[in-house]
Design an enzyme around this catalytic site. Sequence first.
Site, PDB file in Angstrom:
ATOM      1  N   LYS A 205       5.915  -4.092  -6.652  1.00 45.12           N
ATOM      2  CA  LYS A 205       4.458  -4.127  -6.536  1.00 45.12           C
ATOM      3  C   LYS A 205       4.047  -5.580  -6.321  1.00 45.12           C
ATOM      4  O   LYS A 205       4.285  -6.440  -7.170  1.00 45.12           O
ATOM      5  CB  LYS A 205       3.807  -3.576  -7.795  1.00 45.12           C
ATOM      6  CG  LYS A 205       2.299  -3.696  -7.761  1.00 45.12           C
ATOM      7  CD  LYS A 205       1.645  -2.951  -8.882  1.00 45.12           C
ATOM      8  CE  LYS A 205       0.136  -3.093  -8.802  1.00 45.12           C
ATOM      9  NZ  LYS A 205      -0.541  -2.338  -9.851  1.00 45.12           N
ATOM     10  N   LYS A 260       4.603  -1.146  -2.919  1.00 43.80           N
ATOM     11  CA  LYS A 260       3.148  -1.167  -2.853  1.00 43.80           C
ATOM     12  C   LYS A 260       2.674  -2.578  -2.540  1.00 43.80           C
ATOM     13  O   LYS A 260       3.121  -3.506  -3.218  1.00 43.80           O
ATOM     14  CB  LYS A 260       2.622  -0.720  -4.212  1.00 43.80           C
ATOM     15  CG  LYS A 260       1.146  -0.788  -4.376  1.00 43.80           C
ATOM     16  CD  LYS A 260       0.805  -0.412  -5.783  1.00 43.80           C
ATOM     17  CE  LYS A 260      -0.684  -0.580  -5.960  1.00 43.80           C
ATOM     18  NZ  LYS A 260      -1.100  -0.307  -7.296  1.00 43.80           N
TER      19      LYS A 260
HETATM   20  C1  PBG Z   1      -3.211  -1.364 -11.602  1.00 45.18           C
HETATM   21  C2  PBG Z   1      -3.170  -0.623 -10.314  1.00 45.18           C
HETATM   22  C3  PBG Z   1      -3.707  -1.124  -9.139  1.00 45.18           C
HETATM   23  C4  PBG Z   1      -3.506  -0.150  -8.165  1.00 45.18           C
HETATM   24  C5  PBG Z   1      -2.855   0.929  -8.763  1.00 45.18           C
HETATM   25  N1  PBG Z   1      -2.643   0.610 -10.109  1.00 45.18           N
HETATM   26  C6  PBG Z   1      -4.452  -2.365  -8.854  1.00 45.18           C
HETATM   27  C7  PBG Z   1      -3.997  -3.642  -9.361  1.00 45.18           C
HETATM   28  O1  PBG Z   1      -2.805  -3.892  -9.558  1.00 45.18           O
HETATM   29  O2  PBG Z   1      -4.880  -4.473  -9.583  1.00 45.18           O
HETATM   30  C8  PBG Z   1      -3.955  -0.332  -6.757  1.00 45.18           C
HETATM   31  C9  PBG Z   1      -4.026   0.850  -5.913  1.00 45.18           C
HETATM   32  C10 PBG Z   1      -4.802   0.681  -4.675  1.00 45.18           C
HETATM   33  O3  PBG Z   1      -5.235  -0.409  -4.276  1.00 45.18           O
HETATM   34  O4  PBG Z   1      -5.002   1.718  -4.043  1.00 45.18           O
HETATM   35  N2  PBG Z   1      -2.395  -0.964 -12.595  1.00 45.18           N
END
Ligand code: PBG
Length: 337
Positions: A205, A260
């Site tokens: 991520k 991601k």
């Molecule tokens: C946070 C989380 C995020 C997303 C999913 N879980 C955002 C972040 O890390 O700030 C993002 C998903 C998206 O942008 O569609 N635990």
Amino acid sequence: MSQILINRYFPTTRLRRLRQNETLRLLTQENTLSANDLIQPLFICDGKKQKIAIPSMPDIYRYSLDNALKYIEKLVENGINTIALFPAIEADKKNPLATEALNPQGLVPEALQIIKKHFPDIMIIADIALDPYTSHGQDGLVNEAGYILNDETVEVLREQALLLAQSGADIVAPSDMMDGRVGAIRGILEENNLVNTLILSYSAKYASSFYGPFRDAVGSKSMLGKSDKKNYQMNPANSDEALHEVYLDLQEGADIVMVKPATLYMDIIRRIHETYHVPTFAYHVSGEYSMLKSAVAQGWLDEKSCVLETLLGLKRAGSSAILTYYALNASQWLKQL
Ligand code: PBG
């Protein structure tokens, strides 16, 4: 390629022969996209009869649980059988310790129970992270200097994972990027005899700027202010490190790993897929969704064909499934093909 082969290429070989009609194109198609590959993220909120628009994510809403059930019915009718739940928590329930994350009567535990009662066969992914619940918008607990504490956060995450698994989550998905959280979660699940609960780890991520609209949707953006998540999410410059993250998560007990965002990181998806041969999901995130939506709204891109091309591209890169805000639309378009 050897000289002999190159010499034999043209006109002996004409690749356009394989492209001359739709039947031949389909016979030789290497990858396919179907509703079976798609997972719909779903924003939920408190209250009744709520369907609240998210301005930076056109056509995506926060639903109260009564309306969420109706929406899920539509998903099922279109062959989408997996959802990922994300709560928008009322601001007055947020605090620095994210205590609401462990409330057995909280929004997500309640949603899991209700959805499972109405749709026992739906696979529900519950996100494991503290950002919907913290007053500072970070995924973990912070010290006085604002640093996100790793081991202290993991302690809370494992309790959150246990609560959500016990409430009915089929899959728990740590999205927090703390070190060691997958092992800790696997441990507490085993101790509690939840041996079949899957762990979908957000292994790679990235500290991406494409999460902005999601942070609007769960209400963490204003909480986060000018802070970022770079001391736990990955540096977008790195690729080997993603393999290291996946390696550790697999050792710790992840069943599925995820990359991601998705489209900007297709090289990472491919490397993970080719290195580990494990189910690898892609998260087509909010910013990737909103980019397409805005170009479509301007009349600059054709929505259906551009979305299906994007999702098929993610399959070609090696994704086994894709979380996308376009899951419902794409499943409807795929039916028409
Ligand atoms: C946070 C989380 C995020 C997303 C999913 N879980 C955002 C972040 O890390 O700030 C993002 C998903 C998206 O942008 O569609 N635990």
